[in-house]
Design a protein around this motif. Structure first.
Motif, PDB file in Angstrom:
ATOM      1  N   SER A 105       0.882  -1.168   0.000  1.00  0.00           N
ATOM      2  CA  SER A 105       0.000   0.000   0.000  1.00  0.00           C
ATOM      3  C   SER A 105       0.912   1.208   0.000  1.00  0.00           C
ATOM      4  CB  SER A 105      -0.857  -0.028   1.239  1.00  0.00           C
ATOM      5  OG  SER A 105      -0.056   0.119   2.361  1.00  0.00           O
ATOM      6  N   LEU A 131       0.890   4.778   2.462  1.00  0.00           N
ATOM      7  CA  LEU A 131       1.441   4.974   3.803  1.00  0.00           C
ATOM      8  C   LEU A 131       2.764   5.720   3.757  1.00  0.00           C
ATOM      9  CD1 LEU A 131       0.617   1.848   5.880  1.00  0.00           C
ATOM     10  CD2 LEU A 131       0.423   4.215   6.595  1.00  0.00           C
ATOM     11  N   ARG A 138       5.351  -0.587   1.500  1.00  0.00           N
ATOM     12  CA  ARG A 138       5.256  -1.253   2.794  1.00  0.00           C
ATOM     13  C   ARG A 138       4.540  -2.574   2.590  1.00  0.00           C
ATOM     14  NH1 ARG A 138       5.329   3.385   6.168  1.00  0.00           N
ATOM     15  NH2 ARG A 138       7.192   4.398   5.401  1.00  0.00           N
ATOM     16  N   ILE A 140       1.822  -4.948   4.397  1.00  0.00           N
ATOM     17  CA  ILE A 140       0.893  -5.030   5.530  1.00  0.00           C
ATOM     18  C   ILE A 140       0.525  -6.494   5.684  1.00  0.00           C
ATOM     19  CG2 ILE A 140      -1.336  -4.292   6.431  1.00  0.00           C
ATOM     20  CD1 ILE A 140      -1.039  -1.751   4.910  1.00  0.00           C
ATOM     21  N   THR A 172       2.624  -3.780   9.902  1.00  0.00           N
ATOM     22  CA  THR A 172       3.128  -3.027   8.749  1.00  0.00           C
ATOM     23  C   THR A 172       4.651  -3.009   8.823  1.00  0.00           C
ATOM     24  OG1 THR A 172       1.184  -1.644   8.867  1.00  0.00           O
ATOM     25  CG2 THR A 172       3.015  -0.828   7.542  1.00  0.00           C
ATOM     26  N   GLN A 177       8.490  -2.098   6.944  1.00  0.00           N
ATOM     27  CA  GLN A 177       9.181  -1.412   5.847  1.00  0.00           C
ATOM     28  C   GLN A 177      10.390  -2.247   5.452  1.00  0.00           C
ATOM     29  OE1 GLN A 177      10.640   2.355   7.195  1.00  0.00           O
ATOM     30  NE2 GLN A 177      11.671   1.515   8.971  1.00  0.00           N
TER      31      GLN A 177
END
Length: 1525
Positions: A9, A12, A641, A643, A666, A668
């Motif tokens: 997504s 973010l 990212r 999720i 979430t 990174q």
């Protein structure tokens, strides 16, 4: 394809305020109550305000207002914003809101107020980790604001409706009632009590009990009721399959859930990093780089150190670094020893002990060692002799063979010293020689001396320490070539160029701080500004100011530093971060770093921070830098990212979270693989099998730049540093060895690396993997401002009952109230359950500043776990949830219905098992002299002895000094008895058959009064006299026996007579209704006209009353025939005759004690030396010195006497000789206490006690409803040694007997209860079906003998009971239709055929396991309290005594604490663990009390029912009561 599985997504990246509000509203929509009539401004904010459970509407519960408007004002409890995530906080709030709908009340633990009072010093100082940014003002503002919100949103059904009295001392009434203010509760209590009603029948009197059916308004019971209600809630579905453990207890094994997600991708292929570029001027070794810059660029700055306020204090130039390192190298090699015997040789290891605020001295020392070719091992400065983890550091130093430590003068002065000024010997450390490396102490090297700088090879360069999950410290050895290659790879990945300035906030001794700030720094001639931890604590913005002031290009930080800078950001308006091209976030491996990065960016973007400058990286001591995000190109899209679904993660599978937004993680990326490296992902346990593309596994790296081994640990090294991955078939893939990094993660699209956790934080519960960091994050998201310090939470797992169990420990703020803490704990449990679908086994709060710390102030997890397991954590609050977590207990046993006793019998015969029965010698064959035929009654025997041997002394009574205070010959006894009989007839106007209570201290008066009654034809009832100091407790029992026995008269001494009529007595009982009291101190000399002779031997001789351990009072009728039979059996078994002496140290009021004290001497004519047991309290030696002085062969005592001697005498028994003792018989009505008799024998072996002497008897005296008095078995003198066997405890619970080897797990040592007396037959019977049992079964012991009592003495002559217990027939299989008496004890028989040497007699051993009415029926199995108590007493040195009982199917464990009260709560998990592990039971309530609270009767037996009544009536004044969930 794999690309479709993970969606990234992108929104973010930099979320706008509006987008954020929108997303949040969507997330929370289902949970926000529609509030009416609330100010619209508040309405907008109220979206995050979940109605928070709160103690009372007024207490401001600060709930998380995390909209970014308040974000700045929020000083939310100090440091661990490592885990902070707004989304997660909301997820937790939502989860809790869901929970709130299922209303439930947990009982709050009861705590004595005096315990755990925080010292004022603690109360003022929060732990140092949090003091950094605690801003009370903003906290108050937030609390006030949220209180206002809270009142407007107060939800009527607050989650725990507490009664308003907030106190939780044991005297107050703070019942945590369930909803409806307790109406429902007491109702259901009444039902419970109606079911457990006490039968007040004539036979048993029970003291201190509740009248049937009355609701008890006791606080304890209310809480237990709540606990029961809580436990009735549905649990997780039990798991289906079982494995059989020892053919009976079936422990459930977690079976894979058929619906669990499974990986679907293909097998991954190793991912390569870009090639390591060949740069022409890269040096051949790091030392060469230092030499080059130090000689050609001497003026260039290398390292700047800061003072405490954050101002630059000293800058080390490359020239200075080179010259000082050179001096040190020369000194180390040439100046420490003599020329012929140098202290250090190249290749030796030395410890570097430098404080974190002195990077300059450290850097000189590090390079000095490299130049001298000795291997530096940097460690932390030890603060105390016993630092957390210090012993393990010592182990590392020892295994590296370190004898020398380098340090600074200042540091050396600060080390802890002994009285005479020497540095203390740190715990577990080898002896070290300390060398100070300040310049003034170093020798300048001669002009012709040059260090040996060769091209880098595989020889070790330095050792970096790392702490493993278990707490052991290992040294990762880094070779010179790896050190060089790693610097090259970092230079290429970070694109370092000469002369750049970098700011380093990390620890420069290890990890990225060392790699960038000390090593790569010199390689590229960088200038490092080092910001120590101590400066960060006083000035959290210091590193941002340094970046601004030095226009630094790169900064090395952790999330903690980002968070601190955000906290302090208000103080600085004019800083600019526009110079930064890389902000390297080194704990990118923590999945929760993403929210810190986002928040920092949103705050500092306006200060020139470029979004593409944020570069998370992942590192580990073994693999060094694993991956790092390269600096981005301005304007390029930011990386995405992932999720992920937490549920998927727990099964090790990558799934995009779609359905349940609350349990998402979430993450990174941490960039790409390092240049010149290769990466693969393997399964975390088992062989290193390559994972599938959508599977989580351990990241492994292969490159020249990684550790080479754990120093000195070849085995572990192979598994970590030389891993060859295998495919699903198990064959190796390639031949390149990889290094395990200890990080869990996966490689995503575009070869980006994602880390989801550390192997060290992995908690594998029932086959699912959870991460400690994630659980910490969930715990912190539960608003905790008032309860715990944010940074101070430890999560680990302990192994209990075949699975890992999660333990959460947090530090509680000194000002937190009990209610706040308990509420926070309850909510943490719910949040973790809801988001991770895993139960927490134990949640403990400890006082502030008491958790062991790591050097940089974090929590030392493994040390915390060790404290927890050994019971030295000293929590101030604890909540255990074994009922919810432990789902693998075996199924409760169902009794097989419809199997009749006959089929059991047939089954036994078919199986070849014989019926379990045994018998003593036959009385017929060994008939003794005419005495028996001539005299049927004891009175006749006494008269005969008075004529035949008038001056033969029968009794000697001793006092505490061991002097004879009273004797009685045959004639004296006869004369005195006559006088008492005449008084009874004259004064008492008694008739034959009347009952007379004898109230005497132990002594000869008691004996004369007994025979006096027989002479007068009255029935004597011996009763223990009341205790003058505790009349209220002892007199009611006397009163009760007087009433129940319908005594016509009381015979006693003058002193006791005065006591019975005293004012104090009147306070306890009604003294006006005593029957006639006659004192026998001064008797008139009057002849008795005639001595009464009973018409038949079946007539009653005396009544034997006693109170059982279960609190029942029972009276048993003994006929003259039974008395003679019993005395005869004892005489034959113990070979008693008139020339013998025996010593008796027993209470003479009931059972065998009475028989030996009053009857046997008269029957057999031997002399009895009487020692009242209470005299031992003032003279412990009394009994044994008497035995020694009189050269006694046979002595009788009780377990309490034996225990007194064993504990009290130790090895002080000088001048006592016990070699004369042939038998020392312990008289008891319980399972033989093997450990006590063993330690007694062992203790007194040195003074001549033969190991064969000590033996036991068993007479089932007192039994609630099941009674067959009379001695059944007694250790004889001529038989073989008492035998012992080991039986399997698990089988015993199933009423089976399985013999096992000594030392087998779960085994119990039993000793036989003695030889079966002559004329006694024993059979083992199923107590339910009344059918005989086979040999290997545990059942009730039934006896048939001439001396069985004739029945209960009951007020209404209730014949049904008596017939059942005294004259019972087996339900089948007994042709002779023998009449048996039930003993009420469970046991088994073991036959042993003896050798011809002993006359070929068969010897049947009877083993008593315990009283039937004491047993606990739990989960369909039968438990003996003593077995559970033995386990509990072993768990902690501070447990003095322990007792268990059940209440409404809950197991209650009461422990006496003999340590300090801080240890009270340490016992709760230990007790729960041991009972679960060894007995497969979950403890319901743990009660910690003071020593001496558990009532013990005169026979040394615990009175568990009294204890239970006192507990339920709340009379124990416990230190702590824990209700396990």
């Amino acid at each position: 394809g794999f690309e479709i599985i993970i969606f990234f997504s992108l929104f973010l990246g930099d979320i706008t305020q509006k987008g954020y509000e929108k997303k949040r509203a969507k997330l929370l929509a289902p949970y926000v109550p529609q509030t009416q009539g609330v100010d619209p401004a508040l309405q907008k904010e109220s979206r995050t305000q979940m109605p928070v459970p709160s103690a009372t509407p007024t207490s401001a519960s600060s709930s998380s207002s995390s909209s970014s408007k308040f974000h700045r004002a929020r000083s939310g409890g100090a440091r661990d914003e490592r885990y902070r995530s707004d989304i997660h906080t909301e997820a937790v709030q939502a989860a809790l809101a869901k929970h709130k709908e299922q209303k439930m009340a947990l009982p709050m633990p009861t705590k004595r107020r005096s315990t755990f009072v925080q010292s004022p010093a603690d109360a003022c100082t929060p732990p140092d980790t949090s003091s950094a940014s605690e801003d009370e003002g903003s906290l108050r503002r937030q609390a006030a604001l949220s209180a206002a919100l809270h009142q407007s949103l107060q939800n009527a059904e607050s989650w725990i409706n507490r009664s308003i009295q907030g106190s939780s001392t044991s005297s107050s009434a703070s019942s945590t009632l369930s909803h409806g203010e307790g109406k429902g509760t007491s109702g259901s209590l009444a039902d419970v009590f109606a079911n457990t009603r006490i039968d007040m029948t004539n036979t048993f009197i029970r003291q201190k009990s509740f009248p049937p059916g009355v609701p008890v308004s006791s606080r304890v019971s209310t809480k237990i009721q709540q606990l029961l209600n809580t436990l009735k809630r549905p649990k997780r579905p039990p798991l289906k399959e079982f494995f059989v453990d020892d053919f009976e207890e079936i422990v459930e094994v977690p079976q894979p859930d058929p619906n669990q997600p499974k990986p679907e991708g293909r097998q991954m292929t190793p991912v390569k990093g870009e090639p390591l570029g060949v740069v022409c001027n890269w040096p051949p070794a790091l030392e060469a780089a230092l030499q080059r810059w130090g000689t050609t660029q001497a003026k260039c700055p290398c390292l700047t150190a800061l003072d405490v306020t954050g101002k630059p204090v000293y800058t080390l130039t490359y020239g200075k670094l080179w010259s000082r390192s050179l001096k040190l190298a020369y000194t180390l090699l040439n100046k420490l020893g003599t020329k012929n015997e140098p202290v250090l040789k190249p290749g030796d290891r030395v410890a570097l002990v430098y404080p974190n605020n002195d990077p300059v001295m450290f850097m000189v020392a590090f390079y000095g060692c490299l130049l001298a070719e000795v291997i530096p091992v940097p460690i932390e400065v030890p603060l105390t002799r016993k630092d957390a983890g210090g012993q393990q550091i010592g182990f590392l130093l020892g295994s590296c063979g370190i004898a020398l430590a380098l340090t600074t003068e200042v540091c050396l002065k600060g080390l802890p010293k002994t009285q005479n000024g020497e540095i203390v010997q740190f715990k577990g450390w080898p002896r070290l020689k300390w060398v100070v490396t300040d310049s003034k102490y170093l020798s300048k090297s001669p002009k012709d001396w040059q260090p040996n700088i060769s091209a880098a090879g595989t020889e070790p360069a330095y050792i970096e320490y790392k702490t493993s999950k278990e707490g052991s410290v290992m040294g990762v050895t880094v070779s010179r070539i790896a050190m060089l290659s790693h610097c090259q790879a970092l230079s290429q990945a970070c694109n370092y160029s000469e002369g750049e300035t970098i700011v380093n906030v990390l620890d420069f001794k290890k990890d990225a701080g060392l790699w960038h700030g000390i090593l790569t720094n010199v390689m590229n001639k960088l200038h490092t500004v080092s910001v120590p931890y101590s400066v960060m604590k006083t000035c959290p913005l210091s590193w941002v100011q340094r970046v601004h002031a030095h226009k630094a290009k790169v900064a090395l930080v952790k999330c903690r530093d980002l968070h601190w800078a955000m906290m302090a950001h208000r103080d600085q308006r004019d800083v600019s971060l526009s110079s930064l091209r890389m902000l390297i976030v080194t704990d990118g491996a923590n999945p929760w770093s993403v929210s810190s990065c986002d928040a920092f960016l949103s705050l500092f973007q306006s200060h020139g921070l470029k979004p593409e400058a944020i570069c998370p990286c992942a590192t580990s001591p073994e693999a060094m830098t694993i991956a790092i995000r390269r600096p981005g190109v301005p304007g390029a899209p930011l990386p995405g990212r992932a999720i992920l679904s937490m549920n998927g993660l727990s099964f090790g599978v990558i799934r995009v979270n779609t359905e349940d937004k609350n349990s998402a993680l979430t993450v990174q990326d941490v960039g790409h693989v390092m240049p010149g490296g290769m990466m693969c992902i393997v399964k975390p346990d088992g062989p290193p099998q390559l994972c599938k593309t959508d599977e989580i596994g351990e990241i492994c790296v292969s490159s020249r730049a990684g550790g080479m081994m754990y120093y000195g640990l070849a085995g572990v090294t192979k598994n970590t540093f030389e891993v060859i991955p295998v495919n699903s078939a198990g064959s190796p893939v390639g031949d390149v060895p990889f290094v395990r990094s200890g990080l869990l993660g996966f490689v995503g699209p575009g070869s980006l690396v994602f880390v989801v956790g550390k192997m060290d934080g992995l908690l594998t519960v029932s086959g699912r993997r959870h991460n400690a960091d994630d659980i910490v994050a969930t715990g912190l998201a539960v608003e905790s401002i008032k309860t715990v310090y944010r940074g101070r939470i430890a999560v680990f797992s302990v192994s209990v009952f075949y699975d890992e169990r999660i333990v959460v420990v947090a530090e509680q703020r000194p000002d937190a109230s009990e209610e706040d803490s308990f509420q926070w704990m309850s909510r943490v449990l719910q949040a973790i359950d809801s988001i991770h679908q895993v139960g927490v086994y134990c949640l403990a709060l400890v006082p502030a500043n008491t958790l062991p710390k790591t050097p940089l102030g974090g929590i030392h997890i493994s040390q915390t776990k060790q404290h927890f397991l050994e019971g030295s954590l000293h929590p101030c609050n604890i909540l255990m949830c074994p009922h919810t977590c432990v789902t693998n207990l075996p199924k409760p046993r169902q009794k097989q219905p419809g199997v009749g006793p006959a089929s059991v019998m047939v089954g036994n015969l078919v199986a070849g098992k014989r019926i379990a029965q045994a018998s003593g010698r036959d009385l017929g064959q060994i008939e003794d002299n005419d005495l028996v035929k001539k005299h049927q009654f004891l009175t006749e025997v006494l008269q005969w002895r008075a004529q035949a041997t008038p001056d033969h002394p029968l009794f000697l009574l001793l006092n505490a000094k061991g002097t004879t205070v009273c004797t009685a010959t045959c004639l004296q006894l006869h004369k005195k008895a006559e006088r008492i009989a005449s008084v009874l007839c004259d004064k008492g106007h008694l008739n034959a058959g009347d009952n007379v209570v004898l109230l005497y201290p132990p002594g000869i008066e008691l004996i004369t009064a007994f025979y006096g009654c027989l002479y007068a034809g009255c029935i004597p009832v011996t009763v223990r006299p009341p205790h003058a100091q505790s009349l209220a407790a002892t007199l009611p029992t006397v009163r009760m026996i007087v009433e129940v026995s319908k005594a016509a008269c009381i015979l006693t001494t003058q002193t006791l007579m005065r006591l019975l009529k005293s004012r104090e007595a009147a306070a306890a009982v009604d003294v006006k209704t005593w029957p006639t009291i006659i004192d026998t101190d001064d008797l008139p000399r009057k002849r008795l006209s005639q001595i009464y002779k009973p018409p038949t031997p079946e007539m009653l001789a005396y009544l034997d009353f006693s109170v059982s351990t279960t609190g029942m009072l029972t009276g048993v009728k003994m006929s003259h025939a039974a008395v003679s039979g019993l005395c005869r059996a004892i005489k034959l078994q113990c070979e008693l005759y008139s020339s013998r002496q025996i010593a008796i140290c027993l209470d003479p009021y009931c059972g065998l004690g009475f028989v030996l004290w009053c009857l046997c001497s008269v029957y057999s004519g031997h002399q009895s030396i009487l020692i009242p047991p209470m005299e031992l309290e003032s003279n412990l030696f009394l009994w044994l010195s008497t035995v020694s002085q009189y050269k006694i062969r046979d002595t009788f005592c009780s377990y309490s006497v034996m225990e007194l001697c064993t504990k009290g005498l130790g090895n002080q028994a000088r001048g006592i000789n016990l070699s004369c003792v042939r038998t020392c018989v312990v008289v008891a009505e319980e399972r033989p206490r093997v450990s006590l008799t063993h330690s007694f024998s062992k203790l007194f072996k040195d003074i001549g006690l033969s190991p064969r002497a000590v033996s036991t008897t068993f007479g089932s005296r007192v039994n609630v409803a099941i009674f067959a008095p009379g001695l059944i078995a007694e250790s004889g003198t001529s038989g073989p040694d008492p035998t012992t066997v080991y039986v399997d405890l698990k089988s015993l619970r199933h009423d089976r007997v399985r013999l096992v080897e000594r030392g087998a797990p779960q085994s119990l040592l039993l000793s036989e209860s003695g030889k079966i007396l002559p004329g006694v037959k024993v059979v083992i019977v199923n107590p339910e079906t009344k059918g005989p049992l086979g040999d290997s079964h545990l059942g009730e012991i039934w006896v048939n003998s001439p001396h069985t009592a004739s029945g209960y003495y009951t007020i209404y002559d209730n014949e049904t009971l008596q017939a059942d217990h005294f004259n019972t027939r087996l339900s089948f299989g007994d042709a002779a239709q023998t009449l048996w008496a039930r003993t009420g004890y469970l046991g088994f028989v073991r036959r042993t055929e003896l050798t011809a040497a002993s006359g070929g007699m068969r010897h049947d051993a009877l083993y008593v396991v315990g009283a039937l009415d004491e047993t606990l029926e739990l989960r369909g199995l039968r438990y003996h309290p003593i077995d559970i108590e033995t386990s509990v007493s072993r768990t902690h040195r501070s447990i003095a005594e322990c007792a268990v009982f059940t209440w409404t199917n809950l197991l209650v464990v009461v422990v006496e604490l003999c340590g300090c009260e801080q240890e009270a709560l340490d016992l709760v998990p230990l007790v729960t663990n041991v009972v679960l592990e060894e007995h497969y039971l979950i403890v319901g309530v743990v009660v910690v009390v003071d020593p001496g609270v558990i009532p013990i009767n005169s026979r040394g037996e615990k009175q568990r029912m009294h204890l239970r009544d006192s507990f339920l009536a709340d009379q124990l004044d416990p230190i702590y009561v824990a209700y396990n969930m």
